[in-house]
Design an enzyme around this catalytic site. Structure first.
Site, short mmCIF file in Angstrom:
data_model
loop_
_atom_site.label_atom_id
_atom_site.label_comp_id
_atom_site.label_asym_id
_atom_site.label_seq_id
_atom_site.Cartn_x
_atom_site.Cartn_y
_atom_site.Cartn_z
N ASP A 182 -1.76 1.56 0.83
CA ASP A 182 -1.99 3.00 0.76
C ASP A 182 -3.49 3.26 0.92
O ASP A 182 -4.05 2.95 1.95
CB ASP A 182 -1.43 3.56 -0.55
CG ASP A 182 0.09 3.32 -0.67
OD1 ASP A 182 0.83 3.81 0.19
OD2 ASP A 182 0.51 2.63 -1.61
N HIS A 190 -7.06 -5.12 9.29
CA HIS A 190 -5.61 -5.30 9.20
C HIS A 190 -5.16 -6.40 10.16
O HIS A 190 -5.88 -6.74 11.11
CB HIS A 190 -4.86 -3.98 9.49
CG HIS A 190 -5.22 -3.37 10.80
ND1 HIS A 190 -6.27 -2.48 10.93
CD2 HIS A 190 -4.70 -3.52 12.02
CE1 HIS A 190 -6.37 -2.10 12.18
NE2 HIS A 190 -5.43 -2.73 12.88
N SER A 231 14.71 4.76 8.69
CA SER A 231 15.55 4.87 9.88
C SER A 231 14.70 4.81 11.14
O SER A 231 15.05 4.15 12.12
CB SER A 231 16.34 6.18 9.82
OG SER A 231 17.15 6.31 10.96
N CYS A 262 1.34 -5.92 1.41
CA CYS A 262 0.39 -4.94 0.88
C CYS A 262 -0.88 -5.75 0.60
O CYS A 262 -1.13 -6.74 1.28
CB CYS A 262 0.94 -4.24 -0.36
SG CYS A 262 1.44 -5.35 -1.70
N GLN A 266 2.57 -8.36 -4.18
CA GLN A 266 3.22 -8.57 -5.47
C GLN A 266 4.11 -7.40 -5.86
O GLN A 266 5.07 -7.58 -6.60
CB GLN A 266 2.17 -8.80 -6.56
CG GLN A 266 1.43 -10.09 -6.40
CD GLN A 266 0.37 -10.29 -7.47
OE1 GLN A 266 0.03 -9.40 -8.23
NE2 GLN A 266 -0.15 -11.49 -7.53
#
Length: 159
Positions: A40, A47, A69, A87, A91
């Site tokens: 978040d 990344h 979906s 993430c 965890q």
């Protein structure tokens, strides 16, 4: 009745295995894959290359299942039958997002939109990256073939 997935159903993938998949462009079984980054506000400092960013809050608060979906439809369009969630540490948010996705797949198995969806879901493999991005960046953060937009100064003191 659908199977209720538990934490015991989650499979973990190690950094070296994901590195191999990225470099060869497919899993060891030749399948296409997609990395899903569910960080978040901590989605900073880089990344995993070609990962898809979907905040965990979208999985958690998606009562209409529109996000999940949409993810399944995207995976089907690209024939990516293997997904790797993560993430920061893998965890909590990574595993819980993977669980929600697996439960959605299970519901779709009982009521698929078509026969090709049914076959696709039956062959899906869902993983969580062991150690998350925190561990990944320690190993491969400075390698541009594995990590995009890496900000070394953010990680100089570790996670």
């Amino acid at each position: 009745m659908s199977k209720v997935f538990t934490v015991a159903d989650i499979k973990y993938l190690t950094d070296p295995t994901l590195k191999t998949w990225i470099l060869q462009g497919h899993t060891n079984l030749g399948s296409k894959f997609q990395v899903i980054d569910v960080r978040d506000s901590d989605y900073v400092g880089g990344h995993i290359i070609n990962s898809l960013h979907i905040e965990s809050a979208k999985f958690k608060n998606d009562t209409t299942l529109e996000t999940i979906s949409g993810l399944l439809n995207r995976l089907r369009e690209k024939d990516q039958d293997t997904v790797v969630f993560h993430c920061m540490l893998s965890q909590q948010r990574g595993p819980s997002s993977a669980m929600k996705f697996m439960r959605f797949l299970n519901e779709r198995l009982e009521n698929p939109t078509d026969s090709t969806e049914l076959e696709f879901i039956k062959n899906m493999k869902v993983y969580v990256l062991l150690g998350g991005f925190g561990k990944w960046q320690q190993e491969y953060g400075e390698d541009p073939t594995l990590t995009e937009n890496y900000a070394k100064d953010i990680w100089k003191y570790g996670y």
